[in-house]
Design a protein around this motif. Sequence first.
Motif, PDB file in Angstrom:
ATOM      1  N   GLU A  15      12.027  -2.438  -1.608  1.00  0.00           N
ATOM      2  CA  GLU A  15      10.766  -2.023  -2.001  1.00  0.00           C
ATOM      3  C   GLU A  15       9.751  -2.923  -1.574  1.00  0.00           C
ATOM      4  OE1 GLU A  15       8.341  -0.040  -5.644  1.00  0.00           O
ATOM      5  OE2 GLU A  15      10.210  -1.091  -6.180  1.00  0.00           O
ATOM      6  N   VAL A  16       8.731  -2.467  -0.840  1.00  0.00           N
ATOM      7  CA  VAL A  16       7.501  -2.946  -0.323  1.00  0.00           C
ATOM      8  C   VAL A  16       6.530  -3.071  -1.346  1.00  0.00           C
ATOM      9  CG1 VAL A  16       5.747  -3.533   1.315  1.00  0.00           C
ATOM     10  CG2 VAL A  16       8.065  -2.402   1.927  1.00  0.00           C
ATOM     11  N   ALA A  17       6.283  -4.196  -2.102  1.00  0.00           N
ATOM     12  CA  ALA A  17       5.144  -4.263  -3.063  1.00  0.00           C
ATOM     13  C   ALA A  17       3.929  -4.106  -2.684  1.00  0.00           C
ATOM     14  CB  ALA A  17       5.354  -5.335  -3.986  1.00  0.00           C
ATOM     15  N   PRO A  18       2.888  -3.257  -3.465  1.00  0.00           N
ATOM     16  CA  PRO A  18       1.580  -3.215  -2.954  1.00  0.00           C
ATOM     17  C   PRO A  18       0.879  -4.366  -3.553  1.00  0.00           C
ATOM     18  CG  PRO A  18       1.919  -1.843  -4.856  1.00  0.00           C
ATOM     19  CD  PRO A  18       3.320  -2.458  -4.337  1.00  0.00           C
ATOM     20  N   ARG A  19      -0.370  -4.634  -2.658  1.00  0.00           N
ATOM     21  CA  ARG A  19      -1.140  -5.721  -3.301  1.00  0.00           C
ATOM     22  C   ARG A  19      -2.689  -5.631  -2.796  1.00  0.00           C
ATOM     23  NH1 ARG A  19      -2.286  -8.970   1.225  1.00  0.00           N
ATOM     24  NH2 ARG A  19      -1.122  -8.489   3.086  1.00  0.00           N
ATOM     25  N   LEU A  20      -3.514  -6.467  -3.664  1.00  0.00           N
ATOM     26  CA  LEU A  20      -4.998  -6.399  -2.981  1.00  0.00           C
ATOM     27  C   LEU A  20      -5.238  -7.300  -2.123  1.00  0.00           C
ATOM     28  CD1 LEU A  20      -6.324  -5.927  -6.618  1.00  0.00           C
ATOM     29  CD2 LEU A  20      -6.065  -4.269  -5.203  1.00  0.00           C
ATOM     30  N   ALA A  21      -6.339  -7.473  -1.412  1.00  0.00           N
ATOM     31  CA  ALA A  21      -6.675  -8.236  -0.535  1.00  0.00           C
ATOM     32  C   ALA A  21      -7.070  -9.592  -1.188  1.00  0.00           C
ATOM     33  CB  ALA A  21      -7.936  -7.662   0.027  1.00  0.00           C
ATOM     34  N   GLU A  22      -6.755 -10.710  -0.540  1.00  0.00           N
ATOM     35  CA  GLU A  22      -7.078 -12.034  -0.999  1.00  0.00           C
ATOM     36  C   GLU A  22      -8.748 -12.197  -1.168  1.00  0.00           C
ATOM     37  OE1 GLU A  22      -5.697 -15.098   1.087  1.00  0.00           O
ATOM     38  OE2 GLU A  22      -3.677 -14.402   0.968  1.00  0.00           O
ATOM     39  N   ALA A  23      -9.511 -11.408  -0.295  1.00  0.00           N
ATOM     40  CA  ALA A  23     -10.940 -11.298  -0.380  1.00  0.00           C
ATOM     41  C   ALA A  23     -11.549 -10.048  -0.127  1.00  0.00           C
ATOM     42  CB  ALA A  23     -11.545 -12.618   0.222  1.00  0.00           C
ATOM     43  N   TYR A 150      -7.600   1.503  -1.837  1.00  0.00           N
ATOM     44  CA  TYR A 150      -6.754   0.794  -0.741  1.00  0.00           C
ATOM     45  C   TYR A 150      -5.765  -0.004  -1.486  1.00  0.00           C
ATOM     46  CZ  TYR A 150      -8.338  -3.948  -1.731  1.00  0.00           C
ATOM     47  OH  TYR A 150      -8.449  -5.370  -2.210  1.00  0.00           O
ATOM     48  N   ARG A 151      -4.751  -0.172  -0.760  1.00  0.00           N
ATOM     49  CA  ARG A 151      -3.736  -1.179  -0.769  1.00  0.00           C
ATOM     50  C   ARG A 151      -3.174  -1.629   0.428  1.00  0.00           C
ATOM     51  NH1 ARG A 151      -5.442  -1.025  -5.288  1.00  0.00           N
ATOM     52  NH2 ARG A 151      -4.288  -0.605  -7.308  1.00  0.00           N
ATOM     53  N   PHE A 152      -2.810  -3.087   0.488  1.00  0.00           N
ATOM     54  CA  PHE A 152      -1.997  -3.655   1.443  1.00  0.00           C
ATOM     55  C   PHE A 152      -0.523  -3.468   0.949  1.00  0.00           C
ATOM     56  CE2 PHE A 152      -5.907  -5.514   2.252  1.00  0.00           C
ATOM     57  CZ  PHE A 152      -6.137  -5.634   3.676  1.00  0.00           C
ATOM     58  N   TYR A 153       0.404  -3.072   1.947  1.00  0.00           N
ATOM     59  CA  TYR A 153       1.866  -3.495   1.698  1.00  0.00           C
ATOM     60  C   TYR A 153       2.484  -4.342   2.868  1.00  0.00           C
ATOM     61  CZ  TYR A 153       0.943   0.804  -0.930  1.00  0.00           C
ATOM     62  OH  TYR A 153       0.784   1.803  -1.993  1.00  0.00           O
ATOM     63  N   GLY A 154       3.081  -5.292   2.147  1.00  0.00           N
ATOM     64  CA  GLY A 154       3.858  -6.304   3.209  1.00  0.00           C
ATOM     65  C   GLY A 154       2.913  -6.950   4.104  1.00  0.00           C
TER      66      GLY A 154
END
Length: 293
Positions: A15-23, A150-154
């Motif tokens: 699984e590729v976990a979603p994440r928010l941007a650092e900024a 939005y979401r970043f993945y990997g």
Amino acid sequence: MQDVRLFSTKNGVAEVAPRLAEAERHVQDLVEAHMETLLGVRFLASEYHTGPVHGGRIDTLGLDENGVPAVVEYKRGTDPGVINQGLYYLAWLRDHQEEFRNLVRVRLGASQAAQVTWSAPRLICVAGGFTRYDLHAVREHRRAIDLVRYRFYGDDLFGLETVASVAGRRLSRAGGKCAGQGRSGRQSGRMLELRAALDEVLLGLGEDVTRIERRTYRAYQRLRNFACVCPPRRTKLLVYLKVNPEQVDLVPGFTRDVRGLGHHGTGDLEVELRSERELERAQELLRLSYAAE
């Protein structure tokens, strides 16, 4: 997007976990660099000063593919002030139309500046999340507003999800004036009925579909146009879709590759409709174009 689970299939399944941007700026930089692909909006300016009276900076100014001005605001996470902030800048934009036209003229040329339409300037909010109050607010303000999560993945995947989309001056599903409707006395009643049936099909593809009226075509969009319908001709309707013609078995008199050919609206695949039967035949193409946007 919150319910989507993304998996990598390299070396098994992980699984590729979603994440928010650092900024917040990381999101803004990415979207501005690829704005036309991601949002269907041509980039005009970043961090645009609204002058000493308003005393603010618009994150991004753009012009969408229908010639409609767009204000884009970004938030790293969930921010209850993003809609009100965007509406503040939308009000500034309405009061500074000539300044905006000049910006379009400098960036995109005089012909594009002459085609700017002010019926419903857009506010696009790109954020990590929205509250239920945000979703309610966009329907109460009666402005053209898109809420995009939005979401970043990997390391190299980026996702956008439209969680709410409202057209500022959307017409009723029953119809309303469209480009060319004033000439309906010279048009076939059958073609007008076919256009109404097509309108129902396109609006029925999803709650996020909005309809935009232009002088030479009617656009159906999510964030970006997925279908453009020209005014009825005597015996046919022309529809342009965001479908790759190379992925379709082209049928003379029904579908045509119009890449590189001038036409109203946007899209590389032309679909020619002459009857309700052909509309049924085209529905898979309509759904394919909707899903692609």
